[in-house]
Design a protein around this motif. Sequence first.
Motif, short mmCIF file in Angstrom:
data_model
loop_
_atom_site.label_atom_id
_atom_site.label_comp_id
_atom_site.label_asym_id
_atom_site.label_seq_id
_atom_site.Cartn_x
_atom_site.Cartn_y
_atom_site.Cartn_z
N THR A 215 0.80 -1.23 0.00
CA THR A 215 0.00 0.00 0.00
C THR A 215 0.83 1.27 0.00
OG1 THR A 215 -0.22 -0.05 2.41
CG2 THR A 215 -1.98 -1.09 1.13
N ASP A 216 2.14 1.15 0.23
CA ASP A 216 3.00 2.35 0.17
C ASP A 216 3.71 2.38 -1.18
OD1 ASP A 216 2.33 3.58 2.54
OD2 ASP A 216 4.09 2.92 3.62
N CYS A 217 4.89 1.82 -1.26
CA CYS A 217 5.65 1.88 -2.51
C CYS A 217 5.21 0.81 -3.50
CB CYS A 217 7.15 1.79 -2.25
SG CYS A 217 7.76 0.15 -1.82
N GLY A 218 4.62 -0.29 -3.02
CA GLY A 218 4.12 -1.35 -3.88
C GLY A 218 5.13 -2.38 -4.32
N CYS A 219 6.39 -2.19 -3.94
CA CYS A 219 7.45 -3.11 -4.37
C CYS A 219 7.25 -4.53 -3.87
CB CYS A 219 8.81 -2.60 -3.92
SG CYS A 219 9.31 -1.10 -4.76
N CYS A 220 6.57 -4.72 -2.78
CA CYS A 220 6.42 -6.05 -2.18
C CYS A 220 5.25 -6.83 -2.74
CB CYS A 220 6.26 -5.92 -0.67
SG CYS A 220 4.77 -5.02 -0.20
N GLY A 221 4.42 -6.23 -3.55
CA GLY A 221 3.21 -6.88 -4.04
C GLY A 221 3.48 -8.21 -4.71
N LYS A 222 4.42 -8.25 -5.63
CA LYS A 222 4.73 -9.47 -6.36
C LYS A 222 5.25 -10.56 -5.41
CE LYS A 222 7.22 -11.12 -10.41
NZ LYS A 222 8.08 -10.76 -11.52
N ALA A 223 6.14 -10.18 -4.49
CA ALA A 223 6.70 -11.14 -3.53
C ALA A 223 5.61 -11.67 -2.60
CB ALA A 223 7.82 -10.50 -2.72
#
Length: 64
Positions: free
Chosen positions: A35-43
Amino acid sequence: MYVCLCKAVTNQQVKDAVEQGQSYAEMRQSLGVATDCGCCGKAAKELIRQHVATLPPCEFAEVG
């Protein structure tokens, strides 16, 4: 290990949420994943897929 650094969400928290029946969308709301930078979505999605695959089949699942 952390899945989401922005919200300090660990892989165990994601696994626990899966075991409680939460969807990815519900985890975004309850844990703040992606919900912040979105970098973790895929992981996070991959971790969810992997963990679901290790769970025993639901004994209450509808047949047919």
